[in-house]
Design a protein around this motif. Structure first.
Motif, PDB file in Angstrom:
ATOM      1  N   PRO A 156       0.811  -1.217   0.000  1.00  0.00           N
ATOM      2  CA  PRO A 156       0.000   0.000   0.000  1.00  0.00           C
ATOM      3  C   PRO A 156       0.845   1.267   0.000  1.00  0.00           C
ATOM      4  CG  PRO A 156      -0.938  -1.611   1.491  1.00  0.00           C
ATOM      5  CD  PRO A 156       0.369  -2.176   1.025  1.00  0.00           C
ATOM      6  N   SER A 157       1.983   1.235   0.673  1.00  0.00           N
ATOM      7  CA  SER A 157       2.859   2.413   0.693  1.00  0.00           C
ATOM      8  C   SER A 157       3.401   2.725  -0.694  1.00  0.00           C
ATOM      9  CB  SER A 157       4.016   2.199   1.672  1.00  0.00           C
ATOM     10  OG  SER A 157       4.776   1.058   1.305  1.00  0.00           O
ATOM     11  N   ASP A 158       3.640   1.685  -1.496  1.00  0.00           N
ATOM     12  CA  ASP A 158       4.113   1.905  -2.869  1.00  0.00           C
ATOM     13  C   ASP A 158       3.000   2.492  -3.746  1.00  0.00           C
ATOM     14  OD1 ASP A 158       6.664   0.967  -2.343  1.00  0.00           O
ATOM     15  OD2 ASP A 158       6.166  -1.109  -2.874  1.00  0.00           O
ATOM     16  N   VAL A 159       1.789   2.001  -3.544  1.00  0.00           N
ATOM     17  CA  VAL A 159       0.645   2.553  -4.288  1.00  0.00           C
ATOM     18  C   VAL A 159       0.481   4.035  -3.940  1.00  0.00           C
ATOM     19  CG1 VAL A 159      -1.834   2.364  -4.726  1.00  0.00           C
ATOM     20  CG2 VAL A 159      -0.491   0.289  -4.312  1.00  0.00           C
ATOM     21  N   ALA A 160       0.584   4.328  -2.647  1.00  0.00           N
ATOM     22  CA  ALA A 160       0.439   5.709  -2.184  1.00  0.00           C
ATOM     23  C   ALA A 160       1.548   6.602  -2.748  1.00  0.00           C
ATOM     24  CB  ALA A 160       0.441   5.757  -0.660  1.00  0.00           C
ATOM     25  N   GLU A 161       2.745   6.053  -2.864  1.00  0.00           N
ATOM     26  CA  GLU A 161       3.869   6.830  -3.390  1.00  0.00           C
ATOM     27  C   GLU A 161       3.623   7.255  -4.835  1.00  0.00           C
ATOM     28  OE1 GLU A 161       7.507   7.804  -2.412  1.00  0.00           O
ATOM     29  OE2 GLU A 161       5.887   8.280  -1.010  1.00  0.00           O
ATOM     30  N   VAL A 162       3.059   6.361  -5.623  1.00  0.00           N
ATOM     31  CA  VAL A 162       2.769   6.697  -7.023  1.00  0.00           C
ATOM     32  C   VAL A 162       1.741   7.829  -7.082  1.00  0.00           C
ATOM     33  CG1 VAL A 162       1.806   5.841  -9.191  1.00  0.00           C
ATOM     34  CG2 VAL A 162       3.359   4.398  -7.867  1.00  0.00           C
ATOM     35  N   ILE A 163       0.717   7.742  -6.250  1.00  0.00           N
ATOM     36  CA  ILE A 163      -0.312   8.782  -6.231  1.00  0.00           C
ATOM     37  C   ILE A 163       0.279  10.112  -5.756  1.00  0.00           C
ATOM     38  CG2 ILE A 163      -2.503   9.485  -5.183  1.00  0.00           C
ATOM     39  CD1 ILE A 163      -3.134   6.419  -5.021  1.00  0.00           C
TER      40      ILE A 163
END
Length: 290
Positions: free
Chosen positions: A58-65
């Motif tokens: 989830p932290s990687d998904v958030a980083e892209v956003i």
């Protein structure tokens, strides 16, 4: 057609068409800009029983956003779209993304395809995900696109896991609308009294409710719900009419499914049937229910 910009937070597969791998091309074929953010990146969808590739943190998904936010473009985003979430913690990332987009552009909408399961397979996601979708994601959605089984789970109506009355479907859709979403699109409706060889889709808004019926095709197609949510979102934004969006969405999805059945292939024939996406043959009658 009015072009819209859509932040699409969904799964991705290298082979086949589900999640963003089903939604992005149809949206682009209609002339819309899509910013795809992946929650997983698998070799193929999980319906094969075996797959490879990462479930993204989830932290990687958030980083892209956050990286998209850093470009200063969220104010130009017209819609957020989410589908299969992969892990329970991704729900919080999606909700935060919706909040960021709406803070930058209050007119933006959020479409949630609450992927949980279906009447034939039951729940096929991590069992922690459906309660989180119901409690945390549905209330912030503007457009919800459950199938009949998912509508039943969200509203606690077990009778919707099989053929049900039209009144029961509409009552459940109204209950969902009281939870937050202004528009509910119910897919794979199996209605008591309807012929066995048809399948229906119902759109419900504050202005009314509409139903459309198509022949039932003898097939199961992974990714059809993902295309449906994407196309309905795009057509609703472009036309402002739930009835028109319903008719165009159903026409395109049916033709894609028919082309897939005719091909004998397992994966959706999105590329082969792209003209049906770009110019829907609106031949299925949309009937107003109320």
């Amino acid at each position: 057609m009015t072009s819209v910009r859509i932040l699409s937070i969904q799964s991705s597969v290298a082979y086949g068409h589900v999640g963003n791998s089903a939604a992005v091309f149809p949206l682009q074929r209609l002339g819309h800009e899509v910013w795809p953010v992946f929650t997983v990146h698998f070799s193929n969808h999980t319906g094969y029983g075996a797959w490879r590739g990462p479930l993204l943190a989830p932290s990687d998904v958030a980083e892209v956003i956050t990286g998209i936010e850093d470009r200063g473009v969220l104010a130009t985003c017209d819609a957020v779209l989410s589908g299969y979430q992969g892990s329970p913690a991704v729900a919080a990332v999606i909700v935060e993304a919706v909040q960021k987009v709406k803070a930058a552009n209050p007119a933006a909408t959020y479409t949630c395809d609450p992927v949980m399961g279906n009447a034939k397979s039951g729940c096929f996601v991590n069992p922690e995900i459906p309660p989180i979708i119901r409690s945390s994601v549905v209330p912030v959605a503007d457009i919800l696109t459950p199938n009949q089984f998912e509508l039943g789970f969200i509203t606690g109506r077990d009778e919707l896991s099989g053929p049900s009355s039209l009144d029961a479907v509409l009552e459940a859709a109204d209950e969902v609308r009281s939870m937050g979403p202004s528009t509910v699109l119910v897919t794979s409706v199996e209605r008591l009294g309807a012929p066995d060889d048809v399948i229906e889709m119902i759109a419900v808004t504050g202005d009314g409710a509409w139903i459309v019926q198509t022949p039932r095709l003898p097939m199961k197609a992974n990714g059809s719900g993902d295309i449906t949510a994407a196309l309905f979102t795009a057509h609703l934004h472009s036309t402002g009419s739930a009835a028109v969006a319903l008719g165009r969405t159903v026409a395109s999805v049916y033709d894609v499914l028919a082309a897939t059945l005719e091909s004998g292939e397992r994966e959706l024939r999105l590329i082969a049937a792209q003209d049906a996406i770009a110019v829907p043959d609106e031949r299925f009658e949309v009937t107003q229910l109320r």
